[in-house]
Write a protein that holds these residues in place. Sequence first.
Motif, PDB file in Angstrom:
ATOM      1  N   GLY A  98      71.667  83.483  90.234  1.00  0.00           N
ATOM      2  CA  GLY A  98      71.592  82.549  89.116  1.00  0.00           C
ATOM      3  C   GLY A  98      70.275  81.801  89.082  1.00  0.00           C
ATOM      4  O   GLY A  98      69.664  81.627  88.017  1.00  0.00           O
ATOM      5  N   LEU A  99      69.811  81.346  90.245  1.00  0.00           N
ATOM      6  CA  LEU A  99      68.544  80.618  90.308  1.00  0.00           C
ATOM      7  C   LEU A  99      67.357  81.554  90.076  1.00  0.00           C
ATOM      8  O   LEU A  99      66.346  81.150  89.491  1.00  0.00           O
ATOM      9  N   ARG A 100      67.469  82.781  90.534  1.00  0.00           N
ATOM     10  CA  ARG A 100      66.410  83.767  90.267  1.00  0.00           C
ATOM     11  C   ARG A 100      66.219  83.919  88.764  1.00  0.00           C
ATOM     12  O   ARG A 100      65.088  83.960  88.259  1.00  0.00           O
ATOM     13  N   TYR A 101      67.329  83.990  88.035  1.00  0.00           N
ATOM     14  CA  TYR A 101      67.263  84.104  86.574  1.00  0.00           C
ATOM     15  C   TYR A 101      66.684  82.823  85.953  1.00  0.00           C
ATOM     16  O   TYR A 101      65.821  82.878  85.073  1.00  0.00           O
ATOM     17  N   ALA A 102      67.144  81.674  86.448  1.00  0.00           N
ATOM     18  CA  ALA A 102      66.715  80.399  85.872  1.00  0.00           C
ATOM     19  C   ALA A 102      65.240  80.109  86.140  1.00  0.00           C
ATOM     20  O   ALA A 102      64.570  79.457  85.333  1.00  0.00           O
ATOM     21  N   TRP A 103      64.735  80.568  87.272  1.00  0.00           N
ATOM     22  CA  TRP A 103      63.360  80.246  87.666  1.00  0.00           C
ATOM     23  C   TRP A 103      62.358  81.347  87.322  1.00  0.00           C
ATOM     24  O   TRP A 103      61.204  81.294  87.749  1.00  0.00           O
ATOM     25  N   GLN A 104      62.773  82.344  86.558  1.00  0.00           N
ATOM     26  CA  GLN A 104      61.889  83.487  86.318  1.00  0.00           C
ATOM     27  C   GLN A 104      60.626  83.104  85.554  1.00  0.00           C
ATOM     28  O   GLN A 104      59.586  83.757  85.701  1.00  0.00           O
ATOM     29  N   GLU A 105      60.677  82.020  84.778  1.00  0.00           N
ATOM     30  CA  GLU A 105      59.495  81.572  84.035  1.00  0.00           C
ATOM     31  C   GLU A 105      58.809  80.387  84.709  1.00  0.00           C
ATOM     32  O   GLU A 105      57.794  79.888  84.211  1.00  0.00           O
ATOM     33  N   ALA A 106      59.343  79.918  85.829  1.00  0.00           N
ATOM     34  CA  ALA A 106      58.801  78.723  86.479  1.00  0.00           C
ATOM     35  C   ALA A 106      57.443  79.016  87.110  1.00  0.00           C
ATOM     36  O   ALA A 106      57.249  80.058  87.751  1.00  0.00           O
ATOM     37  N   VAL A 107      56.504  78.084  86.931  1.00  0.00           N
ATOM     38  CA  VAL A 107      55.184  78.225  87.553  1.00  0.00           C
ATOM     39  C   VAL A 107      55.305  77.999  89.056  1.00  0.00           C
ATOM     40  O   VAL A 107      54.718  78.710  89.859  1.00  0.00           O
ATOM     41  N   LYS A 108      56.095  77.001  89.438  1.00  0.00           N
ATOM     42  CA  LYS A 108      56.310  76.710  90.864  1.00  0.00           C
ATOM     43  C   LYS A 108      57.773  76.350  91.057  1.00  0.00           C
ATOM     44  O   LYS A 108      58.245  75.346  90.537  1.00  0.00           O
ATOM     45  N   ARG A 109      58.471  77.174  91.786  1.00  0.00           N
ATOM     46  CA  ARG A 109      59.896  76.949  92.019  1.00  0.00           C
ATOM     47  C   ARG A 109      60.129  76.292  93.381  1.00  0.00           C
ATOM     48  O   ARG A 109      59.247  76.291  94.244  1.00  0.00           O
ATOM     49  N   PRO A 110      61.335  75.723  93.605  1.00  0.00           N
ATOM     50  CA  PRO A 110      61.647  75.128  94.909  1.00  0.00           C
ATOM     51  C   PRO A 110      61.799  76.180  96.004  1.00  0.00           C
ATOM     52  O   PRO A 110      62.010  77.364  95.733  1.00  0.00           O
ATOM     53  N   VAL A 111      61.725  75.718  97.242  1.00  0.00           N
ATOM     54  CA  VAL A 111      62.034  76.547  98.403  1.00  0.00           C
ATOM     55  C   VAL A 111      63.551  76.538  98.568  1.00  0.00           C
ATOM     56  O   VAL A 111      64.182  75.479  98.549  1.00  0.00           O
ATOM     57  N   LEU A 112      64.143  77.726  98.730  1.00  0.00           N
ATOM     58  CA  LEU A 112      65.600  77.849  98.824  1.00  0.00           C
ATOM     59  C   LEU A 112      65.995  78.067 100.286  1.00  0.00           C
ATOM     60  O   LEU A 112      65.508  78.990 100.946  1.00  0.00           O
ATOM     61  N   VAL A 113      66.907  77.201 100.788  1.00  0.00           N
ATOM     62  CA  VAL A 113      67.311  77.209 102.197  1.00  0.00           C
ATOM     63  C   VAL A 113      68.825  77.375 102.271  1.00  0.00           C
ATOM     64  O   VAL A 113      69.571  76.775 101.495  1.00  0.00           O
ATOM     65  N   THR A 114      69.299  78.171 103.234  1.00  0.00           N
ATOM     66  CA  THR A 114      70.731  78.283 103.477  1.00  0.00           C
ATOM     67  C   THR A 114      70.968  78.578 104.957  1.00  0.00           C
ATOM     68  O   THR A 114      70.030  78.626 105.745  1.00  0.00           O
ATOM     69  N   GLY A 115      72.229  78.757 105.325  1.00  0.00           N
ATOM     70  CA  GLY A 115      72.566  79.000 106.734  1.00  0.00           C
ATOM     71  C   GLY A 115      74.061  78.926 106.934  1.00  0.00           C
ATOM     72  O   GLY A 115      74.846  79.100 105.996  1.00  0.00           O
ATOM     73  N   TYR A 116      74.465  78.664 108.163  1.00  0.00           N
ATOM     74  CA  TYR A 116      75.882  78.600 108.544  1.00  0.00           C
ATOM     75  C   TYR A 116      76.213  77.221 109.098  1.00  0.00           C
ATOM     76  O   TYR A 116      75.416  76.620 109.805  1.00  0.00           O
ATOM     77  N   VAL A 117      77.459  76.790 108.852  1.00  0.00           N
ATOM     78  CA  VAL A 117      77.876  75.461 109.272  1.00  0.00           C
ATOM     79  C   VAL A 117      78.299  75.405 110.733  1.00  0.00           C
ATOM     80  O   VAL A 117      78.451  74.333 111.301  1.00  0.00           O
TER      81      VAL A 117
END
Length: 432
Positions: A98-117
């Motif tokens: 979803g974010l890949r689609y939303a940010w496809q026109e963005a000049v500078k997108r955020p850094v995306l972080v994930t992991g395990y709890v």
Amino acid sequence: MSISKPKPPRVAVLADSDTRWKWGALTAARVTGCEEPDGFLLRGRATPTARQLREVGVRAASLREVTANGFVRAMGETEYDVVVLALVGGGVQALVHGLRYAWQEAVKRPVLVTGYVGVVYEKLADGLLLRHGADVVLANSRDDAERFRAVYEGVGADSAGVVECALPFLQGEPATGDSEGPVVFAVQPSVPERRADRLYLLRRAAQHARLHPGREVLVKLRSRPGEHTTHIEEQPYQKLARSLDLPPNCRLEYGHMGTILDTASLLVTVSSTAALEALHRGVPTAVLTDLGIREALGNHAFLGSGCLTSWDALDAGHLPKADPAWAARQGVASDRPYESAFDAARARIAALLARPQLPPLSPYYTLATAPGYLPGILARHHLAPDGSPLPGAPSEARPPGPLKQVVRQAARGAYRHGVQRVAPVIRRMGDL
């Protein structure tokens, strides 16, 4: 002339349960320096209550409930530097697309972080590949980092995003060595699953209290009746305790795990991540073998730890002693300062933020690699195969009105009733 400190990056954290909110917000603080991120709670069966959020004790600059599409839209309308996804694997994969689609026109997108709890003891390949595509996939230990890279490299996926750190909530003062402190039995919502097994564990906790009348035994609960955490609890210990005559020195206990561990003399569990919290503080930690050492229980993750033992041994006075080398490989900071465990993650995020532009998110799962799997995962979050919103998908990012809140609470109540009352009866009927 005073030199002002650089402002920490602006961070958003999306979580789908109380434990994942705790992990996500504390992770944001450890790896970005942002002590109060903007919080988003993914609407679903495990959306935490106000009480659960208070018990977690992590503050947010703002906090609101959203759908997946509502979050994607919010990320397109607001400029963040870092976005932390504290979700189950399917949720992470849906949001990556979803974010890949939303940010496809963005000049500078955020850094995306994930992991395990917590401890990763099941569905290793499945969960990891669902998290692939984030810029940073945090591994809570040296062992996890090696396993994560092996999975990604085994399918030909980029493993550069895997970064070793530690669980962000391993904190608090070392144990005082007070042998008179309470014994804490940390229960889990879904392990073990069978009612008979859970009753057995509760009876043994009560028996330990009777054998040691001068010692408190606290049965540490995760949620109150009607609440959900990361996992579904079909047989709540509160309900099971009604059928037992607990001695006065054995009681059910809520509250922050860190506060309870402050005075504990022993932590007992089947396989809870609380074991790592206790080991970090030097609290003797027992991982029970009474129900066997099985992958379904998760206690196999503690092989070689020195913590595996039984209620019989504990009743006789045995105190397990963890192997220091094993503990160090599991992210328990016994061989280095705790804060340094996050240095590599900080460096990775800082390097990504310094780039003038980041490439589009590139998950391993696409319509080319998983055409029979990916669309279903995205559809559960009302996303099309390309990550765009499906027609009619809910996208509101603000809290619902009073009527919708009542309807949603009723629906959640019906769901809990089905999980905790109807489903067990159907299973028992099926066993006849």
